[in-house]
Write a protein that holds these residues in place. Sequence first.
Motif, PDB file in Angstrom:
ATOM      1  N   LYS A   1       0.831  -1.206   0.000  1.00 46.54           N
ATOM      2  CA  LYS A   1       0.000   0.000   0.000  1.00 46.54           C
ATOM      3  C   LYS A   1       0.863   1.253   0.000  1.00 46.54           C
ATOM      4  CE  LYS A   1      -4.293  -1.656   1.955  1.00 46.54           C
ATOM      5  NZ  LYS A   1      -5.277  -1.532   3.022  1.00 46.54           N
ATOM      6  N   LYS A   2       1.975   1.215   0.734  1.00 43.13           N
ATOM      7  CA  LYS A   2       2.871   2.366   0.788  1.00 43.13           C
ATOM      8  C   LYS A   2       3.434   2.646  -0.606  1.00 43.13           C
ATOM      9  CE  LYS A   2       7.008   4.066   3.100  1.00 43.13           C
ATOM     10  NZ  LYS A   2       8.098   3.732   4.005  1.00 43.13           N
ATOM     11  N   ASP A   3       3.859   1.584  -1.296  1.00 45.91           N
ATOM     12  CA  ASP A   3       4.385   1.747  -2.645  1.00 45.91           C
ATOM     13  C   ASP A   3       3.300   2.286  -3.574  1.00 45.91           C
ATOM     14  OD1 ASP A   3       6.797   0.751  -1.791  1.00 45.91           O
ATOM     15  OD2 ASP A   3       6.464  -1.264  -2.586  1.00 45.91           O
ATOM     16  N   ARG A   4       2.107   1.759  -3.437  1.00 46.93           N
ATOM     17  CA  ARG A   4       1.004   2.183  -4.295  1.00 46.93           C
ATOM     18  C   ARG A   4       0.636   3.644  -4.012  1.00 46.93           C
ATOM     19  NH1 ARG A   4      -2.937  -1.495  -6.835  1.00 46.93           N
ATOM     20  NH2 ARG A   4      -4.276  -0.097  -7.973  1.00 46.93           N
ATOM     21  N   THR A   5       0.646   4.026  -2.731  1.00 46.09           N
ATOM     22  CA  THR A   5       0.344   5.404  -2.362  1.00 46.09           C
ATOM     23  C   THR A   5       1.349   6.350  -3.009  1.00 46.09           C
ATOM     24  OG1 THR A   5      -0.583   4.676  -0.260  1.00 46.09           O
ATOM     25  CG2 THR A   5       0.017   6.987  -0.419  1.00 46.09           C
ATOM     26  N   GLY A   6       2.612   5.981  -2.972  1.00 48.58           N
ATOM     27  CA  GLY A   6       3.650   6.804  -3.597  1.00 48.58           C
ATOM     28  C   GLY A   6       3.427   6.966  -5.092  1.00 48.58           C
ATOM     29  N   GLU A   7       3.070   5.859  -5.752  1.00 46.57           N
ATOM     30  CA  GLU A   7       2.814   5.917  -7.195  1.00 46.57           C
ATOM     31  C   GLU A   7       1.607   6.818  -7.491  1.00 46.57           C
ATOM     32  OE1 GLU A   7       2.354   1.904  -8.552  1.00 46.57           O
ATOM     33  OE2 GLU A   7       4.406   1.377  -8.001  1.00 46.57           O
ATOM     34  N   CYS A   8       0.541   6.666  -6.704  1.00 50.11           N
ATOM     35  CA  CYS A   8      -0.659   7.478  -6.909  1.00 50.11           C
ATOM     36  C   CYS A   8      -0.359   8.960  -6.654  1.00 50.11           C
ATOM     37  CB  CYS A   8      -1.794   6.991  -6.018  1.00 50.11           C
ATOM     38  SG  CYS A   8      -2.413   5.351  -6.475  1.00 50.11           S
ATOM     39  N   ASN A   9       0.428   9.249  -5.620  1.00 52.73           N
ATOM     40  CA  ASN A   9       0.813  10.631  -5.330  1.00 52.73           C
ATOM     41  C   ASN A   9       1.588  11.251  -6.494  1.00 52.73           C
ATOM     42  OD1 ASN A   9      -0.255  11.407  -2.837  1.00 52.73           O
ATOM     43  ND2 ASN A   9       1.324  10.293  -1.719  1.00 52.73           N
ATOM     44  N   GLN A  10       2.486  10.472  -7.066  1.00 56.23           N
ATOM     45  CA  GLN A  10       3.263  10.974  -8.194  1.00 56.23           C
ATOM     46  C   GLN A  10       2.357  11.286  -9.379  1.00 56.23           C
ATOM     47  OE1 GLN A  10       6.227   7.995  -8.920  1.00 56.23           O
ATOM     48  NE2 GLN A  10       7.597   8.755  -7.317  1.00 56.23           N
ATOM     49  N   GLN A  11       1.401  10.405  -9.639  1.00 56.88           N
ATOM     50  CA  GLN A  11       0.475  10.622 -10.752  1.00 56.88           C
ATOM     51  C   GLN A  11      -0.376  11.871 -10.517  1.00 56.88           C
ATOM     52  OE1 GLN A  11      -1.812   7.097 -11.526  1.00 56.88           O
ATOM     53  NE2 GLN A  11       0.017   5.828 -11.750  1.00 56.88           N
TER      54      GLN A  11
END
Length: 113
Positions: A82-92
Motif C-alpha cells: 500500500k505504501k508503494d502504491r500510495t507513492g505511485e498514486c501521489n506521483q500521478q
Amino acid sequence: MKRLFTVLLCTMVVAASFACGEDKGKAAKQAQAKAPTQAQKKQPERMSACNKQAGEKKLKGNARKKFMSACLEGKSTVAKVKKDRTGECNQQAAARNMKGEERKRFMSSCLRG
C-alpha cells in the motif's frame, strides 16, 4: 597372437566394467539431484495462496508484481504494498496538478486499483 588377443580382450572387459560403474553412479546422483526439496514441494501451494491474496486485494500492474514477489519470498506485507502504491498514486496526482476534491477522488480510485 593368442596372447595379444587375450590381453586386448581383458583390457576391453576392464574398461567396460569401469564405464558401467560410472553410468550407475551418474544415474544414482541424477536421481538424488532430481528429488525435490521440501521448499520446492511447497512452492505451488505458496504461489496459489499468493495469487488468491493478490486477487482478493484486487492488485494490478506493478503493485501486484511487488506483492507477489514479497509474498513468494515469505515477506508479504500489505502495508509495504500500500505504501508503494500510495507513492505511485501521489506521483500521478502531482504530475496532473490535482488539488482538493479532485485529488481525493483520484487517490481513492487509484488506491483501489
